[in-house]
Design a protein around this motif. Structure first.
Motif, PDB file in Angstrom:
ATOM      1  N   PRO A  73       0.896  -1.047   0.061  1.00  0.00           N
ATOM      2  CA  PRO A  73      -0.060   0.061  -0.053  1.00  0.00           C
ATOM      3  C   PRO A  73       0.862   1.291  -0.001  1.00  0.00           C
ATOM      4  O   PRO A  73       0.521   2.233  -0.591  1.00  0.00           O
ATOM      5  CB  PRO A  73      -0.797  -0.109   1.206  1.00  0.00           C
ATOM      6  N   GLY A  74       2.094   1.296   0.378  1.00  0.00           N
ATOM      7  CA  GLY A  74       2.941   2.293   0.686  1.00  0.00           C
ATOM      8  C   GLY A  74       3.166   2.868  -0.743  1.00  0.00           C
ATOM      9  O   GLY A  74       3.489   3.819  -1.083  1.00  0.00           O
ATOM     10  N   SER A  75       3.607   1.765  -1.646  1.00  0.00           N
ATOM     11  CA  SER A  75       4.017   1.992  -3.047  1.00  0.00           C
ATOM     12  C   SER A  75       3.016   2.771  -3.733  1.00  0.00           C
ATOM     13  O   SER A  75       3.211   3.783  -4.631  1.00  0.00           O
ATOM     14  CB  SER A  75       4.448   0.713  -3.699  1.00  0.00           C
TER      15      SER A  75
ATOM     16  N   LEU B 108      -0.467   0.166   7.194  1.00  0.00           N
ATOM     17  CA  LEU B 108      -1.259   0.350   6.169  1.00  0.00           C
ATOM     18  C   LEU B 108      -1.969  -1.009   5.890  1.00  0.00           C
ATOM     19  O   LEU B 108      -1.414  -2.111   6.367  1.00  0.00           O
ATOM     20  CB  LEU B 108      -0.524   0.983   5.016  1.00  0.00           C
ATOM     21  N   ALA B 109      -2.977  -0.963   5.017  1.00  0.00           N
ATOM     22  CA  ALA B 109      -3.379  -2.301   4.413  1.00  0.00           C
ATOM     23  C   ALA B 109      -4.173  -1.819   3.055  1.00  0.00           C
ATOM     24  O   ALA B 109      -4.699  -0.861   2.812  1.00  0.00           O
ATOM     25  CB  ALA B 109      -4.422  -2.876   5.206  1.00  0.00           C
TER      26      ALA B 109
ATOM     27  N   THR C 169      -4.623   2.721   8.526  1.00  0.00           N
ATOM     28  CA  THR C 169      -4.985   3.383   7.195  1.00  0.00           C
ATOM     29  C   THR C 169      -5.283   2.551   6.142  1.00  0.00           C
ATOM     30  O   THR C 169      -4.348   1.602   5.968  1.00  0.00           O
ATOM     31  CB  THR C 169      -3.969   4.394   6.955  1.00  0.00           C
ATOM     32  N   LEU C 170      -6.220   2.509   5.513  1.00  0.00           N
ATOM     33  CA  LEU C 170      -6.773   1.552   4.331  1.00  0.00           C
ATOM     34  C   LEU C 170      -6.506   2.242   3.030  1.00  0.00           C
ATOM     35  O   LEU C 170      -6.988   3.464   2.872  1.00  0.00           O
ATOM     36  CB  LEU C 170      -8.129   0.999   4.587  1.00  0.00           C
ATOM     37  N   VAL C 171      -6.013   1.666   2.164  1.00  0.00           N
ATOM     38  CA  VAL C 171      -5.913   2.190   0.712  1.00  0.00           C
ATOM     39  C   VAL C 171      -7.068   1.300  -0.052  1.00  0.00           C
ATOM     40  O   VAL C 171      -6.945  -0.049  -0.123  1.00  0.00           O
ATOM     41  CB  VAL C 171      -4.516   1.770   0.029  1.00  0.00           C
ATOM     42  N   VAL C 172      -8.316   1.598  -0.507  1.00  0.00           N
ATOM     43  CA  VAL C 172      -9.162   1.099  -0.733  1.00  0.00           C
ATOM     44  C   VAL C 172      -9.594   1.365  -2.152  1.00  0.00           C
ATOM     45  O   VAL C 172      -9.619   2.363  -2.787  1.00  0.00           O
ATOM     46  CB  VAL C 172     -10.505   1.518   0.094  1.00  0.00           C
TER      47      VAL C 172
END
Length: 372
Positions: free
Chosen positions: A90-92, A116-117, A160-163
């Motif tokens: 998710p960081g990328s 993150l996720a 924190t979610l990257v959705v």
């Protein structure tokens, strides 16, 4: 072509190996995965200190080859820390698409202070499709997301979610969602996977969301992220296969039957030799996939070929390792069964061997008939 790691990459590999070897043996790993979190905060902070959790955020400094070198060592020790799923993957995406304010989160991620996720997969979805049923709605300058994401690896502990979500005008967007929102809008159902990892089902009910960067369609970025994750999983599987083979050959040299060690039986040594062949086939495809990404070539065919071979090799090596160990290979106290469980889980993550074959079949038309 040079297939050797550079001095800096070798140093990163050796540092990671030393840290994880010092932190985990079979007993200490079993204790770690039996905790509520499922991994060690202390080890996580040590990984942050040596720069592991920020790999790939600055592509000019470190990329997929460095990630490959690190993940092989993670697989070798079966380290349970969610390096890929709670940090690198998710960081990328944030590093690639985020605005300046959003990219500031990466400093906390690299320091081990924020988890993150990547909430992308959905029930019934196979192979990492980039067309989610989860949808986003815009109201003025605000966005909300509704839908179900499952499985979300590291979703049990993410802050924190990257959705991913379908956009009103078509395409798929990426959004940042605060996982600590009121549980009426973001609900988590954590679970433990059979290989000792952690995940969660996340239900979003008009959850407040912030578009990643300028918003808009992010299908290509998602597809590229999935290829990077697949490559990282292939590298982790390589480390697990290497160690499973090493444990098996050591066992054959020491376990006696009918007064002689097992390596005196030709059939058993032939089976171990076949395991080595599978390992080397996987090694070449793992390196091919990582080098392609490092060159900026995000080819789904290369990714599918690599994960297909990794899945086949992992299944062969895992099953033979247990068989050649006999009954002890299935005990919870002995590591071989845990390596096989992890290899099986990696095979099923973002597309099994059967799913990779389907990908390759869909691309058959792009090639001319080969003639001898």
């Amino acid at each position: 072509m040079d297939f050797q790691l550079s001095e800096e990459q070798a140093l990163l590999r050796d540092t990671t190996r030393e840290l994880l070897s010092r932190s985990y043996d079979a007993e200490s790993r079993n204790k770690a995965i039996d905790t509520e979190l499922g991994w060690s905060r202390e080890v996580w902070n040590q990984l942050a200190e040596i720069g592991i959790l920020g790999l790939g955020f600055e592509p000019e400094e470190a990329g997929q080859l460095e990630i490959m070198a690190v993940l092989i060592e993670v697989g070798r020790r079966l380290a349970p820390e969610p390096i890929v799923h709670a940090a690198l993957a998710p960081g990328s995406l944030i590093a690639e698409l985020g605005n300046d304010a959003q990219k500031e989160l990466l400093d906390e991620v690299a320091a081990g202070q924020r988890l993150l996720a990547f909430a992308h997969q959905e029930p019934g979805q196979r192979g990492g499709s980039v067309q989610p049923a989860t949808h986003a709605v815009q109201q003025g300058d605000s966005w909300t997301i509704s839908g179900r994401k499952n499985p979300v690896l590291a979703g049990d502990c993410a802050e924190t979610l990257v959705v991913s979500a379908a956009l009103p005008d078509g395409g798929t967007g990426l959004f940042l969602v605060d996982a600590s929102q009121d549980n009426t809008t973001v609900t988590r159902a954590p679970f433990r996977t059979f290989d000792g990892q952690r995940g969660a089902q996340i239900d979003l009910d008009e959850a407040a969301a912030q578009p990643l960067g300028d918003g808009g369609d992010a299908c290509q970025a998602i597809a590229n992220a999935i290829i990077r994750i697949q490559s990282a999983l292939c590298a982790e599987a390589m480390g697990a296969m290497e160690e499973a083979l090493r444990l098996t050959t050591e066992y054959l040299k020491t376990r006696k039957q009918f007064g002689v060690t097992l390596n005196k039986f030709q059939t058993l040594t032939q089976r171990a030799a076949d395991m080595y062949v599978s390992l080397e086939l996987a090694r070449s495809m793992n390196l091919y996939a990582a080098m392609s990404i490092a060159d900026g070539n995000y080819d789904p065919v290369i990714a599918a070929r690599a994960k297909l071979q990794i899945g086949r090799s992992g299944r062969h090596i895992g099953q033979e390792a247990i068989q050649l160990h006999g009954g002890i290979g299935m005990t919870a106290e002995y590591p071989v069964g845990h390596y096989t469980a992890r290899l099986t889980a990696i095979d099923q993550t973002l597309g099994s061997t059967a799913d990779q074959l389907r990908v390759l079949i869909t691309h058959l038309g792009e090639y001319d008939l080969a003639k001898l």
